[in-house]
Design a protein around this motif. Structure first.
Motif, PDB file in Angstrom:
ATOM      1  N   VAL A 108      -1.242   5.960  -9.588  1.00  0.00           N
ATOM      2  CA  VAL A 108       0.055   5.447  -9.157  1.00  0.00           C
ATOM      3  C   VAL A 108       1.085   6.564  -9.107  1.00  0.00           C
ATOM      4  CG1 VAL A 108       1.980   3.967  -9.823  1.00  0.00           C
ATOM      5  CG2 VAL A 108      -0.346   3.081  -9.906  1.00  0.00           C
ATOM      6  N   LYS A 109       1.139   7.377 -10.157  1.00  0.00           N
ATOM      7  CA  LYS A 109       2.118   8.466 -10.200  1.00  0.00           C
ATOM      8  C   LYS A 109       1.883   9.469  -9.072  1.00  0.00           C
ATOM      9  CE  LYS A 109       3.107   8.343 -15.168  1.00  0.00           C
ATOM     10  NZ  LYS A 109       3.042   9.092 -16.437  1.00  0.00           N
ATOM     11  N   VAL A 110       0.617   9.832  -8.836  1.00  0.00           N
ATOM     12  CA  VAL A 110       0.302  10.762  -7.756  1.00  0.00           C
ATOM     13  C   VAL A 110       0.707  10.175  -6.407  1.00  0.00           C
ATOM     14  CG1 VAL A 110      -1.592  11.849  -6.482  1.00  0.00           C
ATOM     15  CG2 VAL A 110      -1.541  11.967  -8.978  1.00  0.00           C
ATOM     16  N   ALA A 143       8.453   6.097 -16.952  1.00  0.00           N
ATOM     17  CA  ALA A 143       7.795   7.373 -16.648  1.00  0.00           C
ATOM     18  C   ALA A 143       7.397   7.448 -15.190  1.00  0.00           C
ATOM     19  CB  ALA A 143       6.571   7.552 -17.545  1.00  0.00           C
ATOM     20  N   ALA A 144       6.945   6.322 -14.625  1.00  0.00           N
ATOM     21  CA  ALA A 144       6.527   6.328 -13.225  1.00  0.00           C
ATOM     22  C   ALA A 144       7.722   6.500 -12.290  1.00  0.00           C
ATOM     23  CB  ALA A 144       5.777   5.045 -12.896  1.00  0.00           C
ATOM     24  N   ALA A 166      -4.534   7.534  -2.323  1.00  0.00           N
ATOM     25  CA  ALA A 166      -4.359   7.420  -3.775  1.00  0.00           C
ATOM     26  C   ALA A 166      -3.733   6.112  -4.227  1.00  0.00           C
ATOM     27  CB  ALA A 166      -3.507   8.587  -4.290  1.00  0.00           C
ATOM     28  N   LEU A 167      -2.966   5.442  -3.370  1.00  0.00           N
ATOM     29  CA  LEU A 167      -2.179   4.288  -3.807  1.00  0.00           C
ATOM     30  C   LEU A 167      -3.079   3.103  -4.151  1.00  0.00           C
ATOM     31  CD1 LEU A 167       0.867   3.520  -4.107  1.00  0.00           C
ATOM     32  CD2 LEU A 167       0.621   2.355  -1.902  1.00  0.00           C
ATOM     33  N   PRO A 168      -3.096   2.674  -5.419  1.00  0.00           N
ATOM     34  CA  PRO A 168      -3.955   1.535  -5.796  1.00  0.00           C
ATOM     35  C   PRO A 168      -3.383   0.232  -5.249  1.00  0.00           C
ATOM     36  CG  PRO A 168      -3.284   2.825  -7.718  1.00  0.00           C
ATOM     37  CD  PRO A 168      -2.410   3.229  -6.584  1.00  0.00           C
ATOM     38  N   PRO A 169      -4.242  -0.760  -5.033  1.00  0.00           N
ATOM     39  CA  PRO A 169      -3.729  -2.074  -4.631  1.00  0.00           C
ATOM     40  C   PRO A 169      -2.949  -2.715  -5.766  1.00  0.00           C
ATOM     41  CG  PRO A 169      -6.077  -2.194  -5.080  1.00  0.00           C
ATOM     42  CD  PRO A 169      -5.706  -0.736  -5.119  1.00  0.00           C
ATOM     43  N   ALA A 170      -1.953  -3.502  -5.412  1.00  0.00           N
ATOM     44  CA  ALA A 170      -1.160  -4.204  -6.420  1.00  0.00           C
ATOM     45  C   ALA A 170      -1.967  -5.357  -6.985  1.00  0.00           C
ATOM     46  CB  ALA A 170       0.140  -4.714  -5.796  1.00  0.00           C
TER      47      ALA A 170
END
Length: 397
Positions: A12-14, A135-136, A185-189
């Motif tokens: 998520v951060k990346v 943090a995110a 990179a974006l994970p699914p919600a």
């Protein structure tokens, strides 16, 4: 059970950092070449600044409808579409035949970019929960500041050799690379229950996002602080390349290295919030920003550089506090609308403040521009102090 969570958190951060780099590199790409645009199309600083303000204004107008759309189709599809479309439009900018066409493309690009900042904070809360969002959000805003710095430096250093057409092409390629990182990179919600009456829910959420005074205070900070920040940077190229500093465009673009200070301050301000509270952290960051503005007044290049370092660090810290405050205080059924409203006021400040600041500079000079931006920052401090103090007193009782 913990390993997948840590892995998802890193992803998520990346992803959001890459999306921030892409979006902000593209959004402010014309800023370092405003003097070249002014010379090419015979514009004053106010007219040239429209290349930035049109995009940020369109973003501000589009962000709430897109945030409402994200309640229906989900946050991830909106973010993915945003980064891909904005990069594609960036590739078209260098071939715009006229300044009017360039402004139209910039408006479309602003609408496309709106999908990321308008829903990112809400996506992060849903993905990581309130405890992990700070943090995110810091990582996201650090990516935003890196993108702003990378895009501006790429354009500034390319402009001498390639002209503004080549400079915009370089930034478009940078944006495309980082948008692809986000796509992969974006994970699914997490799955959500389909909303009943989604339009009614979206409109109700807007009302909820406007009903809490503490949220209204954050919107005011976004409007005023961002207006001051963009006003200073829109005029920076003209000041640094003009008399008495007389720098070349490539050397003048080094001022955007100040964004590195923004990356540091936004990523670390969470510690100050934990120690001193959101109110003191917000007011302190705004005060630092105003001090930085005042340091740019002398006609001494080292002092001006220090001023930009200080004001950039202060601004991004204030933005991180206000953005995180909005995400934490937003009602559960209106996170997208609160995030969208914050982003609306943020970029409305960029559009109005950026253009107004350029006009002030063109007609009255750097001293009056600095006075105006300090006044906006002082007003932001007053608003957040007045609204947040009663809440702190009530919590103490």
């Amino acid at each position: 059970m913990l390993v997948p969570v840590r892995t998802d958190t890193r992803r998520v951060k990346v992803a959001v950092a890459a999306a921030g780099i892409s979006s902000f590199a593209l959004l402010y790409a014309p800023q370092p070449v405003l003097p070249q645009l002014a010379a090419q199309y015979h514009l004053d600083p106010g007219g040239a600044s429209l290349a930035v303000s049109v995009a940020t204004g369109a973003l501000a107008i589009a962000v709430l409808p897109i945030a409402a759309l994200s309640e229906i189709v989900g946050r991830r599809p909106v973010i993915m579409t945003s980064v891909i479309a904005s990069a594609a439009l960036g590739l078209l900018l260098p071939v715009a035949p006229t300044y009017s066409v360039l402004l139209v493309l910039r408006a479309l690009q602003g609408i496309a970019i709106a999908g990321f900042p308008g829903v990112a904070a809400a996506y992060l809360v849903e993905q990581l929960g309130k405890t992990g969002v700070a943090a995110a959000v810091g990582a996201m805003i650090a990516g935003n500041s890196v993108g702003g710095m990378l895009g501006r430096l790429s354009a500034g250093f390319s402009a001498d050799a390639l002209g503004y057409h080549g400079a915009l092409t370089v930034v478009a390629v940078v944006g495309l690379i980082f948008s692809m990182i986000t796509v992969f990179a974006l994970p699914p919600a997490p799955p959500r229950e389909p909303a009943r009456n989604p339009l009614k829910k979206a409109l109700t959420g807007v009302g909820s996002a406007l009903a809490k005074p503490v949220l209204l205070a954050q919107y005011a900070v976004a409007l005023l602080a961002m207006g001051a920040f963009v006003a200073m940077y829109n005029a920076a190229g003209f000041r640094l390349t003009g008399h008495p500093l007389d720098l070349s465009p490539a050397i003048a673009s080094l001022v955007f290295l100040s964004y590195a200070m923004g990356s540091v301050s936004s990523a670390t301000v969470g510690r100050l919030v934990g120690r001193f509270g959101r109110l003191r952290a917000a007011v302190g960051a705004l005060l630092v920003t105003a001090i930085g503005v005042l340091l740019t007044l002398p006609d001494s290049l080292p002092v001006v550089i220090v001023g930009f370092l200080v004001l950039t660090g202060g601004f991004f810290a204030a933005h991180a506090v206000a953005n995180g405050w909005t995400a934490a205080e937003a009602p559960a059924d209106a996170r997208g609308q609160a995030s969208g409203t914050y982003t609306l006021t943020y970029y409305l400040g960029s559009s109005i403040g950026g253009t107004a600041g350029s006009v002030i500079y063109a007609h009255a000079g750097w001293s009056w521009l600095s006075a105006a931006t300090v006044a906006w920052l002082v007003l932001a401090m007053a608003v957040v102090s007045v609204v947040a103090r009663p809440r702190r007193a009530a919590a103490a009782r």
